[in-house]
Design an enzyme around this catalytic site. Structure first.
Site, PDB file in Angstrom:
ATOM      1  N   CYS A   1     -69.307 -20.306  14.019  1.00  0.00           N
ATOM      2  CA  CYS A   1     -68.722 -21.317  12.931  1.00  0.00           C
ATOM      3  C   CYS A   1     -68.461 -22.454  12.961  1.00  0.00           C
ATOM      4  O   CYS A   1     -68.832 -23.673  12.202  1.00  0.00           O
ATOM      5  CB  CYS A   1     -67.199 -20.084  12.948  1.00  0.00           C
ATOM      6  SG  CYS A   1     -67.316 -18.708  12.296  1.00  0.00           S
TER       7      CYS A   1
HETATM    8  N1  LIG Z   1     -68.091 -14.321  14.806  1.00  0.00           N
HETATM    9  C1  LIG Z   1     -66.938 -14.993  13.737  1.00  0.00           C
HETATM   10  O1  LIG Z   1     -66.282 -15.174  15.216  1.00  0.00           O
HETATM   11  C2  LIG Z   1     -67.097 -14.937  12.296  1.00  0.00           C
HETATM   12  C3  LIG Z   1     -66.118 -15.783  11.943  1.00  0.00           C
HETATM   13  C4  LIG Z   1     -65.863 -15.780  10.859  1.00  0.00           C
HETATM   14  C5  LIG Z   1     -67.061 -15.717  10.320  1.00  0.00           C
HETATM   15  N2  LIG Z   1     -67.951 -15.575  10.592  1.00  0.00           N
HETATM   16  C6  LIG Z   1     -69.361 -15.351  10.007  1.00  0.00           C
HETATM   17  O2  LIG Z   1     -69.497 -14.510   9.349  1.00  0.00           O
HETATM   18  C7  LIG Z   1     -70.982 -14.118   9.094  1.00  0.00           C
HETATM   19  C8  LIG Z   1     -71.611 -12.906   9.478  1.00  0.00           C
HETATM   20  O3  LIG Z   1     -71.350 -13.834  11.467  1.00  0.00           O
HETATM   21  P1  LIG Z   1     -71.660 -12.627  12.860  1.00  0.00           P
HETATM   22  O4  LIG Z   1     -71.199 -14.000  14.056  1.00  0.00           O
HETATM   23  O5  LIG Z   1     -70.833 -11.427  12.246  1.00  0.00           O
HETATM   24  O6  LIG Z   1     -72.631 -12.855  12.897  1.00  0.00           O
HETATM   25  P2  LIG Z   1     -74.087 -11.828  13.816  1.00  0.00           P
HETATM   26  O7  LIG Z   1     -75.869 -12.467  14.324  1.00  0.00           O
HETATM   27  O8  LIG Z   1     -73.006 -11.140  14.679  1.00  0.00           O
HETATM   28  O9  LIG Z   1     -74.125 -10.395  12.665  1.00  0.00           O
HETATM   29  C9  LIG Z   1     -74.857 -10.520  12.014  1.00  0.00           C
HETATM   30  C10 LIG Z   1     -75.874  -8.920  11.993  1.00  0.00           C
HETATM   31  O10 LIG Z   1     -76.261  -8.895  10.057  1.00  0.00           O
HETATM   32  C11 LIG Z   1     -77.678  -7.870  11.194  1.00  0.00           C
HETATM   33  N3  LIG Z   1     -78.066  -8.641   9.379  1.00  0.00           N
HETATM   34  C12 LIG Z   1     -78.922 -10.132   8.578  1.00  0.00           C
HETATM   35  N4  LIG Z   1     -79.823  -9.692   7.754  1.00  0.00           N
HETATM   36  C13 LIG Z   1     -79.339  -8.733   7.949  1.00  0.00           C
HETATM   37  C14 LIG Z   1     -79.946  -7.791   6.259  1.00  0.00           C
HETATM   38  N5  LIG Z   1     -81.170  -8.621   5.375  1.00  0.00           N
HETATM   39  N6  LIG Z   1     -79.571  -6.903   5.992  1.00  0.00           N
HETATM   40  C15 LIG Z   1     -79.200  -6.094   7.454  1.00  0.00           C
HETATM   41  N7  LIG Z   1     -78.473  -6.548   8.375  1.00  0.00           N
HETATM   42  C16 LIG Z   1     -78.972  -7.957   8.484  1.00  0.00           C
HETATM   43  C17 LIG Z   1     -78.211  -8.823  12.421  1.00  0.00           C
HETATM   44  O11 LIG Z   1     -78.904  -7.878  12.067  1.00  0.00           O
HETATM   45  C18 LIG Z   1     -77.000  -8.812  12.745  1.00  0.00           C
HETATM   46  O12 LIG Z   1     -77.230  -7.118  13.581  1.00  0.00           O
HETATM   47  C19 LIG Z   1     -71.441 -15.698   9.246  1.00  0.00           C
HETATM   48  O13 LIG Z   1     -70.808 -16.255   7.851  1.00  0.00           O
HETATM   49  C20 LIG Z   1     -70.144 -16.038   9.765  1.00  0.00           C
HETATM   50  O14 LIG Z   1     -69.824 -17.341   9.660  1.00  0.00           O
HETATM   51  C21 LIG Z   1     -68.284 -15.110  11.793  1.00  0.00           C
END
Ligand SMILES: NC(=O)c1ccc[n+]([C@@H]2O[C@H](COP(=O)([O-])OP(=O)(O)OC[C@H]3O[C@@H](n4cnc5c(N)ncnc54)[C@H](O)[C@@H]3O)[C@@H](O)[C@H]2O)c1
Length: 448
Positions: free
Chosen positions: A286
């Protein structure tokens, strides 16, 4: 194509209240999986969608791939109907779809929306009248209205359009940013207010009703763009303030002042000050990434976001600063960095988590290696580290023993399990980037 005008909102709202609503969550990662478990606790039968077959299989076998989520939690969710799938045709069975896919930067430091566009294009053919689609991924203001809505409208064969009010036919769309803070147990997830912005009042009302089942407070804003901007303001605020203390830390070192002592004293002020702490550089999905979504978008408005650029410059420089400080510390021991054995403690971007995305440790290791050091790492969360988007390390975890063999030990991640007193006692030189050795008196410690 003609539509019958249906007042569908009360029907989904009823299903939300009775927990009959079918919820699909796309992206079973650090955000999507905990969200799925939270809804499961509220007795919703959740379908988790992911393109990663390993994740789908693990979840369907009642396992977990995130250290802080025990398999038992996944198993309890499965008792409430939680299932994982890679089959997008099952979107048609859902009443509500929440999208939690990654939003990284590309190699030119520009937003990479390919995960969002890929997901939305895969949903569109299966859209049904009355469904609610909510984007949770962090992104620039305008994404929901300018990217998500058009792809959904163009991609569905029945010609459905976004419904701007409850009496219009079509589907509902909203944006609600995720505020997950991995490893932070000080606030219960339910107590983190959930911001929601809808494409019209009906979408807002529906999305708020869904989130109100798991969050104690929802905060409505006037549009998806306002909700998108809210998330970016929060993260830019952190990024800029961390850059400020990172810069002041460098000045304090030159002036012989302990920045942590100063922050500790400043935070006793009961108003107008919030403590941020310096470190070896930014990490995670992030804070190092999201601000650049806004600076990219701002250019469309002929606007230059100077605070974001400056903060990025200061924060990106921190791993270089750590390496320079290590070189200076080794110099005091009459050792060049080249040929020195250096142990890096901690790979994760912050303590007590198993996430190394954008971690400054990776950059520090690469810089040390480029400069000829023989580098080892220890991190209880990573048995090995291979290749990622921005690194290629191919290293294995080194046991935390025989520390006298290293010319320097650099504390990059202050995991709680480390015994810092022992580390200092057994090491020849400790470079501490996190103030983890606070309270330990030793001439071997260099705090930077
Ligand atoms: N990790 C954090 O602490 C956090 C906090 C706030 C916001 N976010 C936001 O949340 C969002 C997700 O982050 P995250 O940390 O969970 O990412 P992540 O990489 O842990 O998880 C994303 C998941 O999406 C899957 N994926 C990708 N493309 C896909 C598709 N077309 N169909 C189905 N699944 C698909 C991936 O395989 C993965 O398992 C991002 O925009 C991030 O900026 C993350």
């Amino acid at each position: 194509m003609t539509f019958t005008s249906l007042d569908v909102t009360p029907e989904i709202k009823r299903k939300i209240e009775t927990r009959e609503a079918r919820l699909g969550i796309i992206g079973m990662g650090y955000v999507g999986l905990p969200l799925a478990l939270l809804f499961s606790e509220e007795r919703f039968a959740i379908t988790g969608f992911d393109i990663d077959p390993h994740k789908v299989d693990t979840l369907n076998q009642g396992g977990s791939y995130i250290v802080r989520i025990p398999g038992t939690e996944v198993q309890s969710a499965r008792e409430n109907g939680f299932r994982a799938t890679a089959d997008y045709s099952r979107i048609a069975e859902m009443d509500i779809v929440l999208i939690c896919v990654p939003t990284p930067l590309n190699e030119y430091h520009e937003p990479d929306l390919s995960f969002i566009t890929g997901t939305v294009s895969a949903i569109a053919p299966h859209l049904r009248q009355g469904q609610l689609i909510v984007l949770e991924s962090t992104t620039y203001p305008g994404t929901t209205e300018e990217v998500v809505v058009p792809l959904l409208e163009q991609g569905n064969p029945s010609g459905l359009r976004v419904a701007r009010d409850a009496s219009s036919p079509g589907f509902y769309v909203a944006f609600s940013p995720e505020r997950e803070d991995p490893g932070n147990d000080t606030v219960a997830r339910r107590d983190i207010p959930k911001v929601v912005g809808g494409c019209g009042p009906a979408a807002l009302e529906l999305a708020s009703a869904v989130y109100a089942t798991i969050f104690n407070r929802t905060v409505s804003v006037s549009s998806p763009a306002a909700a998108e901007m809210t998330k970016l303001l929060e993260n830019i605020y952190r990024c800029v303030n961390i850059a400020l203390v990172n810069e002041l830390k460098q000045l304090c070192i030159r002036m012989g002042i302990d920045i942590f002592e100063v922050i500790g004293a400043a935070k006793t002020k009961p108003f107008g000050f919030q403590a941020f702490y310096p470190g070896p550089g930014l990490g995670g999905h992030c804070i190092p990434v999201d601000p650049f979504y806004l600076s990219w978008k701002a250019k469309q408005y002929d606007f230059h976001t100077r605070f974001i650029e400056l903060a990025g410059e200061v924060n990106l420089d921190m791993p270089y600063f750590v390496v320079d400080q290590t070189i200076a510390a080794l110099n005091e021991h009459e050792k060049p960095l080249k040929g020195s054995r250096v142990l890096v403690l901690g790979l994760a971007y912050k303590k007590d988590i198993d996430d190394l995305r954008e971690s400054p440790s990776l950059t520090i290791i690469e810089l040390l290696r480029e400069r000829g050091a023989i580098v080892f790492y220890n991190d209880p969360y990573f048995a090995r580290v291979g290749r990622g988007r921005h690194y290629n390390l191919n290293m294995e975890n080194t046991p935390l023993e025989n520390l006298g063999q290293y010319d320097a030990v650099i504390i990059v991640t202050d995991h709680s399990d480390y015994d810092y007193a022992r580390i200092v006692t057994e090491s020849r030189l400790v470079v501490d980037t996190r103030n983890a050795t606070n309270g330990i008196q030793s001439s071997k410690i260099v705090r930077c």
